[in-house]
Scaffold this motif. Structure first.
Motif, PDB file in Angstrom:
ATOM      1  N   GLN A  30       1.936  -3.759  -1.093  1.00 39.01           N
ATOM      2  CA  GLN A  30       0.683  -3.041  -1.339  1.00 39.01           C
ATOM      3  C   GLN A  30       0.826  -1.566  -0.968  1.00 39.01           C
ATOM      4  O   GLN A  30       0.356  -0.691  -1.686  1.00 39.01           O
ATOM      5  CB  GLN A  30      -0.475  -3.661  -0.543  1.00 39.01           C
ATOM      6  N   TYR A  33       2.637   0.193  -3.748  1.00 36.51           N
ATOM      7  CA  TYR A  33       1.755   0.510  -4.872  1.00 36.51           C
ATOM      8  C   TYR A  33       0.851   1.704  -4.554  1.00 36.51           C
ATOM      9  O   TYR A  33       0.652   2.583  -5.397  1.00 36.51           O
ATOM     10  CB  TYR A  33       0.900  -0.697  -5.276  1.00 36.51           C
ATOM     11  N   ASP A  34       0.322   1.753  -3.349  1.00 39.83           N
ATOM     12  CA  ASP A  34      -0.547   2.867  -2.955  1.00 39.83           C
ATOM     13  C   ASP A  34       0.222   4.191  -2.963  1.00 39.83           C
ATOM     14  O   ASP A  34      -0.265   5.204  -3.476  1.00 39.83           O
ATOM     15  CB  ASP A  34      -1.140   2.622  -1.561  1.00 39.83           C
TER      16      ASP A  34
END
Length: 116
Positions: A30, A33-34
């Motif tokens: 995650q 992705y950020d």
């Protein structure tokens, strides 16, 4: 082991790249992705600004082309990591100075965020 595995890609020898990859390796998907979302946004701004130059650069160079080709073998952890791979594919069109600025900025931010 295949000799191509030891091939250094165009970005492997650039300042901050190994440090950035080392920090990213320990982060969650995650987080990848950020980070990729923000870095890709910055890369796109740089590309748009480069197109507005009187004579934008035309050649990627053989090292970058071969590095992108080698990425298809997915031998390194970041080749199989979609958000990180997208950063390097997108950054492959940048001038060296712009790429190095991206890597330095990522390193500074990641180091600060990870309390290093």
């Amino acid at each position: 082991m295949d000799n191509n595995y030891n091939y250094k890609r165009w970005y492997d020898t650039k300042p901050y790249t190994n440090e950035v990859l080392s920090i990213l390796k320990d982060l969650s998907l995650q987080s990848h992705y950020d980070i990729a979302r923000e870095v890709l946004r910055i890369i796109e701004i740089i590309k748009v600004n480069s197109r507005e130059l009187p004579q934008p650069p035309l050649s990627l160079g053989i090292d970058r082309v071969m590095g992108l080709f080698s990425q298809n073998y997915s031998r390194r952890w970041y080749d199989r990591n979609l958000p990180i791979a997208r950063i390097f594919k997108s950054a492959s069109c940048l001038q060296d100075e712009d790429f190095q600025n991206i890597m330095q900025g990522m390193f500074t931010s990641l180091k600060r965020e990870n309390g290093q």
